[in-house]
Enzyme design. Structure first.
Site, PDB file in Angstrom:
ATOM      1  N   GLU A 331      49.087  40.068  63.532  1.00 33.82           N
ATOM      2  CA  GLU A 331      48.735  40.753  62.280  1.00 33.82           C
ATOM      3  C   GLU A 331      49.882  40.843  61.278  1.00 33.82           C
ATOM      4  O   GLU A 331      50.093  41.898  60.691  1.00 33.82           O
ATOM      5  CB  GLU A 331      48.243  42.175  62.595  1.00 33.82           C
TER       6      GLU A 331
HETATM    7  C1  NGO Z   1      44.996  44.937  67.693  1.00 28.69           C
HETATM    8  C2  NGO Z   1      46.302  45.223  67.001  1.00 28.69           C
HETATM    9  C3  NGO Z   1      46.981  46.485  67.525  1.00 28.69           C
HETATM   10  C4  NGO Z   1      45.978  47.620  67.675  1.00 28.69           C
HETATM   11  C5  NGO Z   1      44.833  47.165  68.547  1.00 28.69           C
HETATM   12  C6  NGO Z   1      43.784  48.265  68.693  1.00 28.69           C
HETATM   13  C7  NGO Z   1      46.568  43.501  68.427  1.00 28.69           C
HETATM   14  C8  NGO Z   1      47.146  42.381  69.177  1.00 28.69           C
HETATM   15  N1  NGO Z   1      47.080  44.050  67.341  1.00 28.69           N
HETATM   16  O1  NGO Z   1      45.440  44.121  68.797  1.00 28.69           O
HETATM   17  O2  NGO Z   1      48.015  46.853  66.659  1.00 28.69           O
HETATM   18  O3  NGO Z   1      46.610  48.728  68.275  1.00 28.69           O
HETATM   19  O4  NGO Z   1      44.204  46.022  68.028  1.00 28.69           O
HETATM   20  O5  NGO Z   1      42.693  47.876  69.442  1.00 28.69           O
END
Ligand code: NGO
Length: 519
Positions: A331
């Site tokens: 992200e």
């Molecule tokens: C995503 C995000 C995390 C969140 C999570 C919550 C990933 C790999 N990045 O997973 O920052 O905490 O969802 O479900």
């Protein structure tokens, strides 16, 4: 086959409420184990553990014998002395390392139960430890009580030959959103290692907080680990280097390898609050304890960024005996694509320079530098072209699809904790997928294993963790270990396991999909 039939019948009896006949039934059937063993041959009378039983543990197996004794002494009240050689005819649980057994691989074991004793054989202590976890489940559920119980401590007769399908069977805890103390982490290690989980991934930094001491950048924890740095301003805290070393050793004693993660180039707000030079304009951003994602980025063009990253990687590598170092990479919405690639081209090779295999969320697969790295798939789709292309170049994959393997997602709309962006994940959803065929272009040979992440935006206490992890964690563990997948057999074995959690005070989610035993 026979074992699962027996287990299946027991499940039907439980469901219909007709009590099982009391006579001559062993308390547990030989195949009633999570995760399902590869080969189970029940035969002959079993073994009864008694006050005279000894644990036979010749040279080098002591660490496993200690675990076995710790597991059996509280509920039985027996001494269970650990001896190098048991006297002739003495009832014994014997552990022994054998030279070579191609059926067992690195982590497999053979377990045989005869009236005179139980023998566990393996080529490594990890294999013996796996055998010990199986043996614990073959004793009546009351073996998990923490105080002496009156029970007939019988183990059903027969043989098990077992080994894992995948080398990597992981669980992840998020210490950044809410800090979990070393004691809580140890309790989690105790529970997950019972299901033959052998890696614990710790998510140690994020926008809200920084949870691991780094000597060369002390404000990371002085500021980023201060009270109030958890989500919604709750909690705070961090692991000192010595806490971390102690945890690594505790995990190693349970054959669990710790994988540390520092998330970058996104998810870095806490680091930038502590060190404003890590932003492009040199201005400290406000601290954030909300749960937005994707707004922070390291400054890709500044040299200080790479001094920071290298210091962190060097210090973490030095205190991490395991092979992997996780650098996040998910992200990075506030980093341009070109910057992301420039960053990974410098950072992925740094990890190998400090002797570790680079590991990151599947976004790292976009970088050519990820060829020798490991990508953790967290998407919801059944195909990912970028990842498939990287796999063709040698990247290995760990499977954590968010819609089936994320333990932070709610079971159903009524679950009081957790998130639901990836969907509701009841036990069957967590179990009904195949890590070896789930992703197009990612064949079984490219899959190193599975991992069940537990993000902690909504989770504060150990009770919260246990409620979300159990009973889904054993579903993921079974996908990682067992070569067969059979929902009816799994739900029956899981139902029979419930009293073991109850005996230990583990507050699991009593899923309506499972025929929970009340015995
Ligand atoms: C995503 C995000 C995390 C969140 C999570 C919550 C990933 C790999 N990045 O997973 O920052 O905490 O969802 O479900």
């Amino acid at each position: 086959m026979r074992a699962s039939l027996v287990a299946g019948l027991a499940g039907v009896l439980l469901l219909t409420g007709i009590p099982a006949p009391a006579q001559a039934q062993p308390a547990v059937s030989l195949g009633s184990v999570l995760p399902a063993p590869q080969q189970v041959r029940p035969h002959g009378p079993g073994f009864r553990l008694g006050a005279r039983t000894v644990i036979e543990a010749p040279g080098g197996t002591r660490v496993v014998a200690d675990r076995l004794a710790e597991a059996l002494r509280p509920a039985t009240g027996f001494r269970l002395p650990i001896v190098g050689r048991a006297g002739r005819g003495a009832p014994a649980i014997s552990l022994e390392l054998v030279r070579h057994d191609p059926r067992l691989g690195d982590e497999g074991y053979r377990l045989s139960v005869r009236p005179g004793g139980v023998a566990i054989r393996a080529t490594t202590n990890a294999g013996l430890f796996a055998g010990v976890q199986t043996l614990r489940q073959l004793l009546p559920a009351r073996i998990d009580a923490t105080t002496p119980q009156r029970a007939a401590w019988t183990v059903p007769g027969g043989d098990i030959v077992d080994r894992p399908r995948f080398a990597y069977r992981g669980a992840m805890l998020d210490l950044a959103r809410h800090f979990h103390t070393p004691d809580e982490i140890k309790r989690y290690i105790d529970e997950i290692s019972r299901f033959k989980i052998n890696y614990l991934h710790l998510h140690l930094s994020d926008d809200q907080g920084w949870r691991i001491q780094i000597d060369s950048w002390p404000r990371l924890t002085a500021v980023g680990g201060a009270p109030g740095t958890g989500v919604d301003g709750a909690g705070g805290g961090f692991l000192t280097t010595s806490d971390y070393r102690d945890l690594v050793a505790y995990a190693a004693g349970r054959f669990v390898t710790v994988v540390p993660e520092i998330d970058m180039p996104g998810h870095v707000n806490a680091a930038q609050v502590a060190y404003p030079e890590l932003t492009c304009d040199g201005q400290a951003p406000p601290p954030r304890t909300d749960t937005e994602v994707g707004y922070s980025s390291l400054c890709i063009g500044k040299e200080v960024t790479y001094r920071f990253v290298e210091d962190v990687i060097r210090e973490l590598a030095a205190i991490t005996p395991g092979p992997y170092l996780h650098i996040g990479g998910d992200e990075a919405h506030a980093t341009t694509d070109a910057d992301y690639l420039a960053f990974q081209a410098r950072v992925l090779p740094l990890v190998s320079r400090y002797g570790k295999v680079a590991y990151g969320w599947n976004e790292i697969a976009a970088s050519p530098a990820a060829a020798g790295a490991i990508a953790q798939y967290w998407g919801r789709a059944r195909a990912d072209a970028t990842l498939a292309a990287a796999v063709a170049d040698g990247t290995k994959v760990i499977m954590s699809p968010a819609n089936v393997a994320y333990l932070d997602q709610k079971y159903d709309p009524s679950t009081p904790l957790g998130l639901s962006w990836a969907g509701y994940i009841e036990v069957r959803t967590a179990y009904d997928w195949d890590p070896g065929t789930h992703l197009e272009g990612v064949p079984e040979e490219a899959v190193l294993g599975v991992e069940a992440p537990l993000w902690s935006e909504t989770l504060r206490t150990l009770d919260d963790i246990e409620f979300m992890a159990f009973p889904r964690l054993p579903a993921i563990a079974e996908l990682g270990w067992s070569t067969t997948r059979d929902w009816e057999s799994f739900r029956t074995r899981l139902g029979a396991y419930g009293p073991r959690w109850t005996a230990r005070g583990v507050g699991f989610h009593p899923s309506p999909q499972i025929p929970w035993s009340t015995a």
